[in-house]
Design a protein around this motif. Structure first.
Motif, PDB file in Angstrom:
ATOM      1  N   CYS A  91       0.958  -1.256   0.037  1.00  0.00           N
ATOM      2  CA  CYS A  91       0.083   0.076  -0.161  1.00  0.00           C
ATOM      3  C   CYS A  91       0.902   1.351  -0.080  1.00  0.00           C
ATOM      4  CB  CYS A  91      -1.132  -0.015   1.197  1.00  0.00           C
ATOM      5  SG  CYS A  91      -2.195  -1.262   1.124  1.00  0.00           S
ATOM      6  N   LEU A 289     -12.959   0.092 -10.330  1.00  0.00           N
ATOM      7  CA  LEU A 289     -12.181   1.307 -10.699  1.00  0.00           C
ATOM      8  C   LEU A 289     -12.771   2.704 -11.137  1.00  0.00           C
ATOM      9  CD1 LEU A 289      -9.067  -0.565 -12.407  1.00  0.00           C
ATOM     10  CD2 LEU A 289      -9.210   0.448  -9.917  1.00  0.00           C
ATOM     11  N   THR A 292     -14.218   3.706  -7.878  1.00  0.00           N
ATOM     12  CA  THR A 292     -13.187   4.578  -7.286  1.00  0.00           C
ATOM     13  C   THR A 292     -12.724   5.885  -7.643  1.00  0.00           C
ATOM     14  OG1 THR A 292     -11.755   2.559  -6.847  1.00  0.00           O
ATOM     15  CG2 THR A 292     -10.625   4.271  -6.937  1.00  0.00           C
ATOM     16  N   TRP A 359      -6.874   7.997  -6.368  1.00  0.00           N
ATOM     17  CA  TRP A 359      -7.663   6.825  -6.009  1.00  0.00           C
ATOM     18  C   TRP A 359      -7.300   5.780  -6.654  1.00  0.00           C
ATOM     19  CZ3 TRP A 359      -8.013   5.085  -1.114  1.00  0.00           C
ATOM     20  CH2 TRP A 359      -8.335   6.019  -0.099  1.00  0.00           C
ATOM     21  N   TYR A 362      -3.967   4.470  -7.022  1.00  0.00           N
ATOM     22  CA  TYR A 362      -3.852   3.586  -5.934  1.00  0.00           C
ATOM     23  C   TYR A 362      -4.430   1.982  -6.132  1.00  0.00           C
ATOM     24  CZ  TYR A 362      -3.976   2.159  -0.891  1.00  0.00           C
ATOM     25  OH  TYR A 362      -3.889   1.577   0.224  1.00  0.00           O
ATOM     26  N   ASP A 363      -5.871   2.218  -6.332  1.00  0.00           N
ATOM     27  CA  ASP A 363      -6.548   0.937  -6.316  1.00  0.00           C
ATOM     28  C   ASP A 363      -5.933   0.036  -7.613  1.00  0.00           C
ATOM     29  OD1 ASP A 363      -7.949   1.187  -4.110  1.00  0.00           O
ATOM     30  OD2 ASP A 363      -9.888   1.782  -4.760  1.00  0.00           O
ATOM     31  N   LYS A 366      -3.131  -1.674  -6.456  1.00  0.00           N
ATOM     32  CA  LYS A 366      -3.367  -2.915  -5.565  1.00  0.00           C
ATOM     33  C   LYS A 366      -4.231  -3.875  -6.488  1.00  0.00           C
ATOM     34  CE  LYS A 366      -5.802  -1.721  -1.787  1.00  0.00           C
ATOM     35  NZ  LYS A 366      -6.799  -1.458  -0.682  1.00  0.00           N
ATOM     36  N   THR A 367      -4.995  -3.528  -7.164  1.00  0.00           N
ATOM     37  CA  THR A 367      -5.762  -4.541  -8.048  1.00  0.00           C
ATOM     38  C   THR A 367      -4.766  -5.430  -8.929  1.00  0.00           C
ATOM     39  OG1 THR A 367      -7.650  -3.416  -8.461  1.00  0.00           O
ATOM     40  CG2 THR A 367      -7.209  -5.103  -9.817  1.00  0.00           C
ATOM     41  N   THR A 373      -9.932  -3.587  -4.777  1.00  0.00           N
ATOM     42  CA  THR A 373      -9.978  -2.053  -4.764  1.00  0.00           C
ATOM     43  C   THR A 373     -10.375  -1.804  -3.151  1.00  0.00           C
ATOM     44  OG1 THR A 373     -12.355  -2.297  -5.373  1.00  0.00           O
ATOM     45  CG2 THR A 373     -10.628  -1.787  -7.004  1.00  0.00           C
ATOM     46  N   THR A 374     -10.515  -0.344  -2.888  1.00  0.00           N
ATOM     47  CA  THR A 374     -10.557   0.024  -1.321  1.00  0.00           C
ATOM     48  C   THR A 374     -12.112   0.320  -1.211  1.00  0.00           C
ATOM     49  OG1 THR A 374      -8.521   1.113  -1.619  1.00  0.00           O
ATOM     50  CG2 THR A 374     -10.163   1.836   0.152  1.00  0.00           C
TER      51      THR A 374
END
Length: 378
Positions: A91, A289, A292, A359, A362-363, A366-367, A373-374
């Protein structure tokens, strides 16, 4: 002989003869009955059964019983993907890309916005301000301060996102599962505020260099990172380098970050509660996304409004005529209305786009690492 059940272990030397339960008289009675039966079969009569029970109990060695304890709930392991240290480090990597790249991309807007805040009479708007800068200093002038921007906001993003995930889990575990769910908005507030304290400490030195480079009249301050950094250090008595802007930075960034994370989490939850009502995992990564980005953009608009007065104050500190003045004195001279409104339209455009892209990056990161996703429906 040894009997094992789960984490419990009971050891007795003569379990074939008697079952003895700790603090349970019934087990002793069963054992006594068994012995009495055996003795009767040998024509021996026990006239005092209770003395037999005491005798049997006295013959037993110490019994050790380990009673299974219910494990305490830990938010780190309540997610589909456990939040171990590797998760937090990933993260942090996403935060570096998220904040560093997006702030770098909007440097021309940032340069114009800072000059509008410092000299509103000369730089009257976004487009006129850009034209003035390019006319007087050249096309590349709108990229002034790109290096401290990239370095500073990469460091900030690393701690902002990584520590937010950590503190969110930490505070959730602290208050317990049900409270963490019922008061999740407060968890988001505490987690984001705690993370931003450390994020701004990492950002502050480069932010001070950036603002000085971007707001100084042409030719009065070095533009390249190395010379600008050296001059900031050389003149630290007047520039207050490296942490002179930390307090106003906190006053700008902590409300901004709290609004950014709380609004984002709330908007994402609303999307998956009222619009995308199927389980989140059933939607494609592209759809997730898109949610997001939309949530990030809307959260960014709120962020810009909440943090703008403090942002204006940070920009004012870089002006030569404000040398040696306190923050309160500068705010009083500029006026609350100007602090709240001058350059706000540009900041809303910049921060809305910036936050949405942050965002999204970032996501996406992460994906790509399989972290998902957050946010989502609670």
């Amino acid at each position: 002989t040894q009997s094992t059940w789960g984490d419990s272990r009971v050891t007795c030397r003569q379990m074939n003869r008697v079952a003895f339960g700790v603090l349970t008289g019934s087990a002793a009675c069963v054992g006594a009955a068994s012995v009495l039966k055996s003795e009767n079969s040998s024509n021996v009569v026990a006239k005092d059964p209770f003395s037999t029970i005491r005798s049997i109990a006295g013959q037993q060695q110490a019994v050790t019983v380990a009673i299974p304890q219910a494990k305490e709930w830990n938010a780190r392991y309540s997610h589909p993907i456990p939040h171990d240290n590797a998760y937090y480090f990933k993260c942090m990597g996403g935060g570096v890309l998220s904040c560093g790249l997006t702030h770098l991309a909007v440097t021309p807007l940032d340069v114009t916005k800072c000059n509008m805040q410092v000299n509103p009479g000369k730089y009257t708007g976004l487009v006129p301000g850009l034209r003035t800068i390019i006319k007087e200093e050249g096309a590349m002038a709108v990229w002034k301060g790109w290096a401290p921007t990239l370095i500073g906001y990469s460091l900030q993003g690393m701690f902002k996102f990584g520590l937010y995930e950590f503190f969110k889990d930490y505070y959730s575990t602290l208050v317990g599962e049900q409270n963490a769910k019922d008061y999740r908005a407060l968890i988001y507030v505490a987690g984001s505020a705690s993370a931003e304290v450390f994020a701004d400490m990492a950002l502050c030195p480069m932010e001070m260099v950036k603002v000085k480079v971007q707001t100084s009249p042409a030719g009065t301050w070095p533009i390249s990172l190395g010379p600008a950094l050296a001059k900031m250090q050389e003149n630290k008595a007047e520039t207050r380098f490296p942490f002179g802007s930390l307090k106003p930075l906190w006053s700008r960034q902590i409300p901004y970050t709290v609004a950014k994370f709380v609004c984002f989490e709330g908007i994402v939850e609303a999307f998956y509660t009222y619009l995308f009502t199927e389980p989140k995992s059933t939607y494609s990564k592209g759809t997730q996304l898109s949610v997001t980005f939309a949530s990030g953009y809307l959260a960014g608009v709120v962020c810009a409004i909440v943090s703008h007065p403090a942002d204006s104050l940070v920009s004012q500190i870089g002006k030569a005529e404000n040398k040696g003045k306190s923050f309160g004195q500068i705010a009083s001279e500029v006026g609350l209305k100007k602090l709240c409104t001058k350059g706000l339209g540009t900041r809303v455009l910049m921060i809305g786009t910036l936050t949405g892209l942050q965002w999204y990056i970032y996501d996406t990161f992460k994906t790509a690492l399989g972290l998902g996703t957050t946010g989502g429906k609670k």
